[in-house]
Design a protein around this motif. Structure first.
Motif, short mmCIF file in Angstrom:
data_model
loop_
_atom_site.label_atom_id
_atom_site.label_comp_id
_atom_site.label_asym_id
_atom_site.label_seq_id
_atom_site.Cartn_x
_atom_site.Cartn_y
_atom_site.Cartn_z
N LYS A 333 -12.23 -1.17 -7.24
CA LYS A 333 -11.35 -0.77 -6.14
C LYS A 333 -10.44 0.37 -6.59
CE LYS A 333 -7.90 -4.28 -7.34
NZ LYS A 333 -7.09 -5.43 -6.86
N PHE A 334 -9.75 0.96 -5.62
CA PHE A 334 -8.77 2.00 -5.91
C PHE A 334 -7.45 1.37 -6.29
CE2 PHE A 334 -11.32 4.44 -2.64
CZ PHE A 334 -11.90 5.31 -3.55
N GLU A 335 -6.79 1.95 -7.27
CA GLU A 335 -5.41 1.60 -7.60
C GLU A 335 -4.59 2.89 -7.56
OE1 GLU A 335 -4.29 -1.31 -7.88
OE2 GLU A 335 -5.78 -2.68 -8.74
N SER A 336 -3.30 2.75 -7.30
CA SER A 336 -2.44 3.94 -7.24
C SER A 336 -1.15 3.70 -8.00
CB SER A 336 -2.13 4.32 -5.79
OG SER A 336 -1.35 3.32 -5.16
N ARG A 337 -0.55 4.80 -8.47
CA ARG A 337 0.74 4.74 -9.15
C ARG A 337 1.42 6.09 -9.03
NH1 ARG A 337 -2.51 3.60 -14.63
NH2 ARG A 337 -3.53 5.64 -14.89
N VAL A 338 2.69 6.13 -9.37
CA VAL A 338 3.47 7.36 -9.28
C VAL A 338 3.00 8.34 -10.35
CG1 VAL A 338 5.78 8.37 -9.43
CG2 VAL A 338 5.45 6.13 -8.35
N PHE A 339 2.88 9.60 -9.98
CA PHE A 339 2.49 10.64 -10.92
C PHE A 339 3.61 11.67 -11.07
CE2 PHE A 339 0.71 15.01 -11.29
CZ PHE A 339 0.30 14.92 -12.62
N ARG A 340 3.90 12.01 -12.31
CA ARG A 340 4.87 13.06 -12.62
C ARG A 340 4.20 14.10 -13.51
NH1 ARG A 340 7.64 8.20 -12.86
NH2 ARG A 340 9.34 7.99 -11.34
N LYS A 341 4.43 15.36 -13.19
CA LYS A 341 3.84 16.42 -14.00
C LYS A 341 4.45 16.43 -15.40
CE LYS A 341 2.55 19.62 -10.29
NZ LYS A 341 2.71 18.69 -9.17
N PRO A 342 3.73 17.01 -16.38
CA PRO A 342 4.27 17.08 -17.75
C PRO A 342 5.61 17.81 -17.83
CG PRO A 342 1.92 17.59 -17.74
CD PRO A 342 2.35 17.52 -16.30
N THR A 343 5.88 18.68 -16.86
CA THR A 343 7.15 19.44 -16.86
C THR A 343 8.28 18.69 -16.16
OG1 THR A 343 6.38 20.61 -14.88
CG2 THR A 343 6.03 21.69 -17.01
N PHE A 344 8.04 17.42 -15.81
CA PHE A 344 9.08 16.63 -15.13
C PHE A 344 10.35 16.60 -15.96
CE2 PHE A 344 11.34 12.58 -14.85
CZ PHE A 344 11.70 12.57 -13.51
N CYS A 345 11.49 16.74 -15.28
CA CYS A 345 12.79 16.66 -15.93
C CYS A 345 13.68 15.72 -15.13
CB CYS A 345 13.43 18.06 -16.00
SG CYS A 345 15.04 18.09 -16.81
#
Length: 408
Positions: A333-345
């Motif tokens: 099945k599909f799972e989802s989570r929050v994604f932050r770019k490597p440049t997140f500050c």
């Protein structure tokens, strides 16, 4: 603990405040906010001016103009508005809204796109159009036409809108996640081709009156044609592409792309090879069930349908990172989570800021609610709560305020 009785102090220590004042007084550097993910970018002025001058030297896109040419163009705008009023296409109230008798000439600045290159970021042009001659024109067009693209099935409003489209029946072990970026969208739509697509999609609409369509076309032409700004005391005119900084620029670009998609993509022979095709402005996401060879053919087909759009893409069988959400496959099945770019500050509002207490409480609550909505597994949710707790503690929030992100 009564948060309303907190004694507010400057959220900078004395040493930090001294450093900030030194940076502010330094004429050799430019302190900027990056295009995405927050944080601060410090660039020396020589590099910044060099990048700006290199961009403005593009004689196809920009032209140096005189103050007199700007005044003549502004007079033409007034004449067009007067004609629309005399022809009965707009009323006196609308005319008063659209006319700016004492306009401010927009200024251009650029912000670094650190998500593309952290060490030597390219710059995204932004025009500050407040109180400008064309700002009310752009606002009128945006207000009238926003619903034309908001209600289109292929266009996403936000990450939550995207997640609602990911249903269990779409799952397939061999599914490939594909993202396609349209390179430099706002600076790639030629005036004539863009306006042709824009007019076509307007006249297909049944909700707007004929008069409203004519007014929107006239105003959109003025916004695109008379896009003036100044930089370092020099006047410039943008000769082609979408007017940078215009309030209607996202709406215009969305409608142009929507018409292109409807003509060439959504009803093409390749449409049977995907279960999801969605777009958020210039970012396309596809759940591809066809073969890799067929996708290569589709990509060639896409490129052959347009002379002005250019594409880059990524594909993965395992996970998809799109907007601020990550989709991955797990246990059929599909799972989802929050994604932050490597440049997140971490740039959440500091707790010692003088903002009202309810603002801070709502920021904390909003982030936990967002994490709950975007994560499907208890493991990912608890991990997200732990991250948020760290972020808020780092910004001075008391433990009893941020420790409420409980386990599922």
């Amino acid at each position: 603990m009564e948060y309303s009785k907190i004694k507010y102090r400057p959220n900078l220590f004395r040493k930090e405040n001294t450093i900030l004042k030194e940076l502010q007084a330094n004429p050799d550097i430019r302190v900027m906010k990056p295009d995405k993910e927050g944080g601060v970018v410090i660039m020396d002025n020589i590099t910044y001016k060099g990048k700006m001058n290199h961009i403005l030297m593009d004689e196809v896109t920009y032209s140096s103009v005189s103050n007199n040419e700007v005044n003549i163009a502004y007079k033409r705008i007034d004449n067009v508005l007067e004609d629309l009023y005399m022809e009965g296409l707009i009323d006196e109230k609308t005319l008063r809204f659209l006319r700016v008798d004492k306009p401010r000439l927009p200024s251009i600045f650029k912000i670094p796109k650190t998500h593309e290159n952290e060490k030597d970021p390219p710059l995204r042009p932004i025009v500050s159009a407040e109180e400008s001659k064309t700002l009310p024109l752009a606002k009128y067009v945006d207000n009238k036409l926003k619903q034309l693209w908001v209600n289109r099935k292929a266009i996403l409003k936000d990450s939550w809108d995207f997640l609602k489209e990911i249903t269990p029946e779409l799952f397939h072990d061999e599914l490939t996640f594909i993202t396609i970026d349209i390179n430099n969208l706002f600076s790639s739509i030629p005036y004539r081709e863009g306006m042709d697509l824009f007019e076509d999609i307007l006249f297909e609409d049944t909700d707007l009156t004929h008069s409203e369509k004519l007014v929107c076309i006239s105003l959109m032409e003025l916004v695109l044609k008379y896009n003036f700004f100044f930089f370092k005391g020099e006047f410039y005119q943008q000769m082609q592409d979408v007017a940078m900084g215009a309030a209607c620029a996202p709406t215009y670009a969305n409608l142009v792309l929507a018409k292109w998609e409807e003509e060439y993509i959504l009803n093409s022979e390749f449409a049977t090879n995907w279960t999801v095709y969605k777009r958020f402005l210039d970012n396309i996401v596809i759940f591809w069930k066809g073969t890799g060879e067929l996708f290569d053919e589709f990509l060639v087909y896409m490129k052959n349908t347009t002379k002005f759009l250019e594409f880059t893409y990524t594909l993965s069988r395992d996970c998809l990172q799109y907007l601020d959400v990550e989709i991955y496959k797990a246990d059929g099945k599909f799972e989802s989570r929050v994604f932050r770019k490597p440049t997140f500050c971490n740039s959440f509002l500091h707790y010692r800021s003088a903002h009202p207490p309810h603002c801070k409480r709502n920021i904390v609550k909003g982030q936990y609610v967002c994490g709950s909505r975007m994560t499907t597994s208890s493991y990912d949710f608890n991990k997200e709560c732990g991250l948020l707790k760290e972020f808020f503690l780092e910004r001075g929030y008391p433990l009893d305020l941020v420790g409420g992100g409980g386990l599922r």
